[in-house]
Write a protein that holds these residues in place. Structure first.
Motif, short mmCIF file in Angstrom:
data_model
loop_
_atom_site.label_atom_id
_atom_site.label_comp_id
_atom_site.label_asym_id
_atom_site.label_seq_id
_atom_site.Cartn_x
_atom_site.Cartn_y
_atom_site.Cartn_z
N CYS A 108 -44.82 9.30 -128.14
CA CYS A 108 -43.46 8.49 -129.19
C CYS A 108 -42.50 9.49 -128.33
N LYS A 135 -34.09 2.58 -140.54
CA LYS A 135 -33.22 1.62 -141.06
C LYS A 135 -33.63 0.08 -141.30
N ALA A 136 -34.97 0.19 -140.13
CA ALA A 136 -35.78 -1.21 -140.15
C ALA A 136 -37.26 -1.11 -141.25
N THR A 137 -36.96 0.61 -140.86
CA THR A 137 -38.59 0.64 -141.75
C THR A 137 -38.40 1.92 -142.21
N HIS A 163 -38.89 -1.55 -130.81
CA HIS A 163 -38.49 -0.99 -129.68
C HIS A 163 -38.60 -2.13 -128.75
N TRP A 171 -44.02 -1.39 -126.81
CA TRP A 171 -44.15 -0.10 -127.63
C TRP A 171 -45.72 -0.39 -127.26
N CYS A 226 -38.99 9.66 -126.06
CA CYS A 226 -38.09 9.55 -126.41
C CYS A 226 -37.37 9.70 -127.67
N HIS A 227 -38.52 10.47 -128.33
CA HIS A 227 -37.41 11.00 -129.46
C HIS A 227 -37.78 12.46 -129.64
C1 HEC Z 1 -39.01 4.15 -124.63
C2 HEC Z 1 -37.88 5.15 -125.43
C3 HEC Z 1 -39.22 5.49 -126.79
C4 HEC Z 1 -40.44 5.25 -127.32
C5 HEC Z 1 -41.30 5.64 -125.94
C6 HEC Z 1 -40.80 6.07 -128.50
N1 HEC Z 1 -40.00 4.89 -129.12
FE1 HEC Z 1 -39.01 4.86 -130.74
N2 HEC Z 1 -36.98 3.87 -131.30
C7 HEC Z 1 -36.62 4.22 -129.47
C8 HEC Z 1 -35.38 3.50 -129.59
C9 HEC Z 1 -33.92 3.63 -128.63
C10 HEC Z 1 -35.57 3.25 -131.02
C11 HEC Z 1 -33.79 2.43 -131.90
C12 HEC Z 1 -33.76 1.46 -131.82
C13 HEC Z 1 -32.65 0.54 -132.37
O1 HEC Z 1 -32.13 0.59 -133.25
O2 HEC Z 1 -32.47 -0.83 -131.67
C14 HEC Z 1 -36.25 3.87 -131.86
C15 HEC Z 1 -36.76 3.91 -133.24
C16 HEC Z 1 -37.31 3.96 -134.22
C17 HEC Z 1 -37.56 4.22 -135.31
C18 HEC Z 1 -37.04 4.06 -136.14
C19 HEC Z 1 -37.05 3.39 -136.84
C20 HEC Z 1 -36.14 2.47 -137.88
O3 HEC Z 1 -36.35 2.22 -139.41
O4 HEC Z 1 -34.89 1.83 -138.27
C21 HEC Z 1 -38.59 5.05 -135.38
C22 HEC Z 1 -39.64 5.03 -136.93
C23 HEC Z 1 -40.00 4.98 -133.94
N3 HEC Z 1 -38.86 4.50 -133.20
C24 HEC Z 1 -41.19 5.39 -133.96
C25 HEC Z 1 -41.47 5.78 -133.02
C26 HEC Z 1 -42.77 6.17 -132.47
C27 HEC Z 1 -43.93 6.64 -133.97
C28 HEC Z 1 -43.14 5.89 -131.70
C29 HEC Z 1 -44.05 6.34 -130.45
C30 HEC Z 1 -45.49 5.68 -130.99
C31 HEC Z 1 -41.60 5.25 -130.73
N4 HEC Z 1 -41.35 5.82 -131.28
C32 HEC Z 1 -41.76 5.25 -129.22
C33 HEC Z 1 -37.04 4.85 -128.33
C34 HEC Z 1 -38.40 4.88 -128.04
#
Ligand code: HEC
Ligand code: HEC
Ligand code: HEC
Ligand code: HEC
Ligand code: HEC
Length: 203
Positions: free
Chosen positions: A57, A114-116, A100, A51, A60-61
């Motif tokens: 982002c 959940k975590a942030t 991540h 990450w 995935c999101h």
């Molecule tokens: C490869 C796929 C992927 C990418 C790219 C990715 N994420 Fe995620 N993200 C996830 C997954 C899967 C979770 C859940 C992880 C878990 O709960 O164990 C997550 C969780 C999160 C969460 C939740 C945190 C919480 O408080 O629980 C946030 C906010 C987030 N991502 C932001 C971002 C941002 C901003 C970026 C880009 C800079 C990004 N993600 C890029 C897959 C991705």
């Protein structure tokens, strides 16, 4: 509990600024310049990537990515008015890197944080909504949505500082970024179940 106060200059200035920059369109998050390095990922396992805050982002999101381009969503309004990116709001890089660690694109994406947190301090960071408490109150001085069944009226921007019972209320409880706006009064009902803005009077 606020009586309506005259509208504040700050709100007028805010509105003017909003109009001035409303011409900017909502554009998707800039794709990352480089593809993040792939880690592990045997032929039969999902691809895992390291990450980094400047990756794309939305690959995935997708749900949250779409809200950056939907003018009815808070996230898009922030893109239009402040060129906000995901990490402007999700700024806790250490916690996010941790979250991540095992993440892959085929995982189920989270439906809530959940975590942030995106807390009040994040929203009121320098250059963002860094208004004084009085300016915040002035911003919503004319809003009468929060009036209970006994006629008690509360300024929405007064609620977070009211009493200890309100310590966990976030700006985003009333201002969703990736979901449709909520009615501020609906956020009170979970605790003020009797439709009255007080406790310890009935039981
Ligand atoms: C490869 C796929 C992927 C990418 C790219 C990715 N994420 Fe995620 N993200 C996830 C997954 C899967 C979770 C859940 C992880 C878990 O709960 O164990 C997550 C969780 C999160 C969460 C939740 C945190 C919480 O408080 O629980 C946030 C906010 C987030 N991502 C932001 C971002 C941002 C901003 C970026 C880009 C800079 C990004 N993600 C890029 C897959 C991705
Ligand atoms: C998480 C629960 C919770 C939510 C949500 C909540 N309240 Fe309260 N509220 C309380 C509690 C508990 C009290 C009693 C005082 C205390 O213990 O803090 C209270 C007391 C009050 C009081 C009386 C304050 C005083 O000085 O005694 C007002 C006014 C009020 N709430 C308004 C609101 C409004 C308006 C909303 C919705 C925007 C709201 N509250 C949402 C828990 C909540
Ligand atoms: C109890 C609900 C509630 C909470 C909590 C809350 N607000 Fe608001 N806020 C409102 C309402 C209602 C309005 C007026 C209607 C609107 O613009 O959405 C408003 C208006 C605003 C505006 C002006 C928006 C515009 O379109 O002119 C800003 C900026 C704002 N709030 C920021 C914040 C920030 C930052 C926080 C956290 C420190 C916060 N709010 C907490 C309910 C709330
Ligand atoms: C203007 C601030 C802001 C921006 C920009 C923003 N977020 Fe969020 N995000 C929040 C807030 C606040 C929440 C809490 C839930 C809500 O308000 O909708 C949240 C919640 C989330 C969640 C938890 C699931 C959910 O939808 O509630 C994920 C994952 C997430 N954001 C990822 C992203 C990604 C990825 C981007 C960029 C494409 C992004 N966010 C852009 C403020 C923002
Ligand atoms: C207008 C009167 C009134 C007010 C104000 C009020 N309640 Fe209640 N509450 C009730 C009634 C009536 C019940 C149902 C009592 C019963 O079934 O024994 C109840 C039940 C509850 C219960 C469930 C209790 C149990 O033993 O099952 C909780 C918890 C509660 N209230 C919390 C609160 C909180 C917190 C506040 C303030 C945010 C509040 N109430 C304000 C009237 C009120």
């Amino acid at each position: 509990m606020g009586k309506a106060k005259p509208i504040h200059k700050a709100l007028i200035a805010f509105a003017a600024a909003a109009i001035a920059i409303a011409v900017a369109g909502c554009s998707p998050q800039e794709p990352a310049a480089e593809k993040p390095a792939e880690q592990g990922g045997g032929s039969d396992s999902a691809v895992q990537v390291a990450w980094s805050p400047d990756m794309d982002c939305a690959t995935c999101h997708a749900t949250e990515g779409a809200t950056m381009e939907d003018g009815s969503m808070g996230a898009c309004i922030h893109v239009q008015e402040a060129q906000t990116t995901c990490i402007s709001c999700h700024a806790d890089e250490a916690a996010l890197a941790d979250v991540h660690k095992e993440a892959t694109a085929t995982d189920t994406m989270p439906k809530k944080l959940k975590a942030t947190v995106v807390d009040a301090a994040s929203c009121q960071a320098a250059g963002c909504h860094d208004l004084s408490a009085d300016e915040m109150l002035a911003c919503t001085a004319t809003i009468t949505d929060l009036t209970d069944s006994q006629g008690t009226q509360v300024n929405p921007h007064e609620v977070m500082g009211l009493t200890d019972g309100h310590a966990d209320i976030l700006c985003s409880d009333c201002h969703n970024m990736h979901k449709a706006e909520v009615n501020a009064a609906d956020t009170c009902v979970s605790c003020h179940h009797a439709g009255v803005y007080e406790c310890n009077t009935c039981h």
